[in-house]
Write an enzyme that holds these catalytic residues in place. Structure first.
Site, short mmCIF file in Angstrom:
data_model
loop_
_atom_site.label_atom_id
_atom_site.label_comp_id
_atom_site.label_asym_id
_atom_site.label_seq_id
_atom_site.Cartn_x
_atom_site.Cartn_y
_atom_site.Cartn_z
N ASP A 184 -42.36 88.20 -126.54
CA ASP A 184 -42.01 87.99 -125.44
C ASP A 184 -41.33 89.18 -124.36
O ASP A 184 -41.24 90.29 -125.03
CB ASP A 184 -40.88 86.98 -124.96
N GLU A 185 -41.45 89.17 -123.00
CA GLU A 185 -41.45 90.59 -122.46
C GLU A 185 -39.88 91.16 -122.52
O GLU A 185 -39.77 92.18 -122.51
CB GLU A 185 -41.47 90.48 -120.83
N LYS A 194 -41.54 81.57 -129.15
CA LYS A 194 -40.12 81.37 -128.31
C LYS A 194 -39.38 80.62 -129.36
O LYS A 194 -39.75 80.05 -130.41
CB LYS A 194 -40.62 80.01 -127.40
N LYS A 230 -47.81 86.92 -129.04
CA LYS A 230 -47.46 87.92 -128.10
C LYS A 230 -45.82 87.92 -128.26
O LYS A 230 -45.12 86.94 -128.34
CB LYS A 230 -47.84 87.64 -126.64
N GLY A 236 -45.66 78.59 -117.93
CA GLY A 236 -45.42 77.07 -117.98
C GLY A 236 -46.59 76.39 -118.09
O GLY A 236 -46.91 75.12 -118.00
N LYS A 247 -45.59 77.37 -113.95
CA LYS A 247 -44.35 77.53 -113.67
C LYS A 247 -44.20 78.55 -112.78
O LYS A 247 -43.18 78.75 -111.99
CB LYS A 247 -43.38 77.35 -114.68
N ALA A 256 -49.52 80.21 -123.77
CA ALA A 256 -48.55 78.87 -123.79
C ALA A 256 -47.33 79.26 -124.64
O ALA A 256 -47.59 79.42 -126.15
CB ALA A 256 -49.23 77.59 -123.74
N HIS A 281 -47.98 93.29 -119.54
CA HIS A 281 -47.12 92.15 -118.77
C HIS A 281 -46.46 92.63 -117.34
O HIS A 281 -45.89 93.74 -117.19
CB HIS A 281 -45.91 91.87 -119.74
C1 CAP Z 1 -44.31 82.36 -120.57
C2 CAP Z 1 -43.76 83.62 -120.67
C3 CAP Z 1 -44.38 84.95 -119.71
C4 CAP Z 1 -44.78 84.30 -118.40
C5 CAP Z 1 -44.95 85.49 -117.42
C6 CAP Z 1 -42.35 83.60 -120.01
O1 CAP Z 1 -43.76 81.46 -121.40
O2 CAP Z 1 -43.75 84.05 -121.86
O3 CAP Z 1 -43.45 85.88 -119.75
O4 CAP Z 1 -46.10 83.89 -118.33
O5 CAP Z 1 -45.31 85.04 -116.04
O6 CAP Z 1 -41.52 84.28 -120.61
O7 CAP Z 1 -42.11 82.84 -119.04
P1 CAP Z 1 -44.04 79.83 -121.25
P2 CAP Z 1 -46.57 85.77 -115.52
O8 CAP Z 1 -45.43 79.72 -121.46
O9 CAP Z 1 -43.07 79.14 -122.08
O10 CAP Z 1 -43.70 79.67 -119.73
O11 CAP Z 1 -47.64 85.53 -116.73
O12 CAP Z 1 -46.61 84.95 -114.23
O13 CAP Z 1 -46.15 87.16 -115.42
MG MG Z 2 -42.32 85.68 -121.42
#
Ligand code: CAP
Ligand code: MG
Length: 424
Positions: free
Chosen positions: A177-178, A149, A175, A349, A305, A370, A265
């Site tokens: 991010d998406e 992040k 990882k 979250g 979250k 996280a 993801h």
């Molecule tokens: C989490 C995250 C993931 C979410 C996706 C985000 O970051 O990288 O993509 O977990 O949700 O971009 O929000 P945080 P899920 O730890 O800062 O929240 O796993 O429910 O698909």
């Molecule tokens: Mg993400």
């Protein structure tokens, strides 16, 4: 000629679909059930002069169960209706036009029972829980990971440095991010090379195997090019945004035979799964991805979250990991003969204070990730990673987090910030 046949006993090799249905005003459940079976198998809105008797006999869907109380119907599909080993084709029948018909007000695909004959045609995970534990050296405990992040924006060198700090702080996994793919400020090739250098350095310094989930989401041919690069550099994982990439890409990618695990993801899933009255359940999607062969799959956390109840998230974890998932109030019994279990990913979250609840809910064959919960630590990424590791140590030793935090500064500082906990 009706598609409703309540006396029909589904065959072992039928594909079964469980729908919750809200009929349109003035119509009843039988009306909608008829239309669902018709449109998802062989029919259309009117009777047809071209409908051959053998097509009707051999290929129609049959509504074998109608529950007016719960407003649900169950439909049996003969496997002959579908092309073998073509998941997109199957979904074009059972999860295609029917969601848009005026003959339903709302329609939700709750679950799919995959017959063993169909299961045998798909590879399932190449590595699965065992295999990932094997090559990562993480034996008993949950995996700990972070997402770099800010999710987008760091220049390559900084991305690699933050990854190094997360790994030396004690996390197993870093990882992308998406939505980090190959932007001008952090091009894919550069990021891969620099981050793998940091991975090697962190492995040497910690004596622990480290995992990098590099995001290869892109147009398919580019995905293949990037995957080849990743494999050539000896990385064991790729990450794919599976919902966004599509079922055809996921099935094809698994069949390419790369010697790498797939971290799936699920970004965009909530556009399909979130409305409890319409769309497709995350449970059904998870079954499809297990069958297609991802090794890790995000399933939610219940405490973080993102939406998703404890009951639902736990049911999905079971479906991903049991060899037979028993039937539940909204789940078929499902046998998974020969299909490896998938590592469930809890993310969204989360911070160190959530770890006891997540392990309690989902067990140990999970990845706890996280992003903000690590890089938002008041003392930075290394401290955030240490706090995650300390929280997991406490759980594995059955020590209450607050007690463990007394003697572990990084965890204490995390709990003070994220949970407003007070310490003497
Ligand atoms: C989490 C995250 C993931 C979410 C996706 C985000 O970051 O990288 O993509 O977990 O949700 O971009 O929000 P945080 P899920 O730890 O800062 O929240 O796993 O429910 O698909
Ligand atoms: Mg993400």
């Amino acid at each position: 000629m009706s598609y409703i046949e309540l006396s029909y006993e589904p065959k072992d090799d039928d594909l079964l679909v469980w729908f919750s249905v809200e009929p349109p005003k003035g119509k009843d459940l039988n009306y909608s059930a008829e239309k669902i079976a018709e449109e998802s198998s062989i029919g259309t809105w009117t009777t047809l002069k071209t409908l051959l008797p053998e097509v009707w006999e051999n290929l129609r869907a049959r509504v074998y169960h109608i529950d007016k109380e719960r407003s649900e119907v169950k439909v049996a599909y003969p496997l002959a209706l579908f092309e073998r080993r073509n998941m997109s084709g199957i979904l074009a029948s059972i999860a295609g036009n029917i969601f848009g018909m005026k003959s339903v007000e709302e329609l939700r695909l709750v679950d799919i029972r995959l017959p063993e004959e169909l299961i045998r045609e798909y590879p399932g995970p190449q590595y699965g829980v065992e295999g990932v534990r094997e090559f990562s050296g993480v034996k008993e405990r949950p995996f700990l990971g972070t997402i770099i992040k800010p999710k987008i924006g760091l220049p390559t060198e900084m991305h690699a440095k933050v990854a190094y700090e997360a790994w030396v702080g004690g996390l197993d996994i870093v990882k992308d991010d998406e939505n980090l793919t190959s932007q001008d400020f952090n091009p894919f090739e550069e990021r891969l090379a620099r981050t793998l250098e940091m991975k090697d350095r962190a492995q040497e310094e910690t004596g622990e195997k480290k995992i990098y989930l590099v995001n290869i989401t892109a147009p398919y041919k580019e995905m293949l090019r990037r995957a080849e690069l990743v494999e050539d550099m000896g990385n064991e994982f790729v990450m794919i945004d599976v919902v966004i990439s599509g079922f055809s890409a996921v099935q094809s990618f698994r069949e390419e035979g790369f010697k790498m695990a797939i971290h799936a993801h699920r970004a965009m899933h909530a556009a399909i799964t979130r409305n409890p009255k319409h769309g497709i359940s995350m449970l059904a999607l998870a079954k499809i991805y297990r069958l297609l062969g991802v090794d890790n799959l995000h399933i939610g956390t219940a405490v973080g979250k993102m939406e998703g109840s404890a009951e639902e998230v736990s049911s999905i974890r079971e479906e991903l990991q049991l060899s037979t998932a028993p039937s539940l109030q909204n789940r078929f019994e499902q046998k998974w003969d020969g299909i490896k279990p998938v590592l469930a990913v809890a993310s969204g979250g989360l911070h160190p204070g959530h770890i006891p609840a997540v392990v309690d809910l989902l067990g140990k064959d999970i990845v706890i990730q996280a992003g903000g919960g690590v890089h938002g630590h008041p003392d930075g990424t290394i401290a955030g990673a240490k706090a995650m590791r300390q929280a997991l140590e406490a759980v594995m030793q059955n020590i209450p987090l607050k007690d463990y935090a007394e003697g572990h500064r990084e965890l204490r500082r995390a709990l003070e910030k994220f949970m407003d906990m007070k310490f003497s």
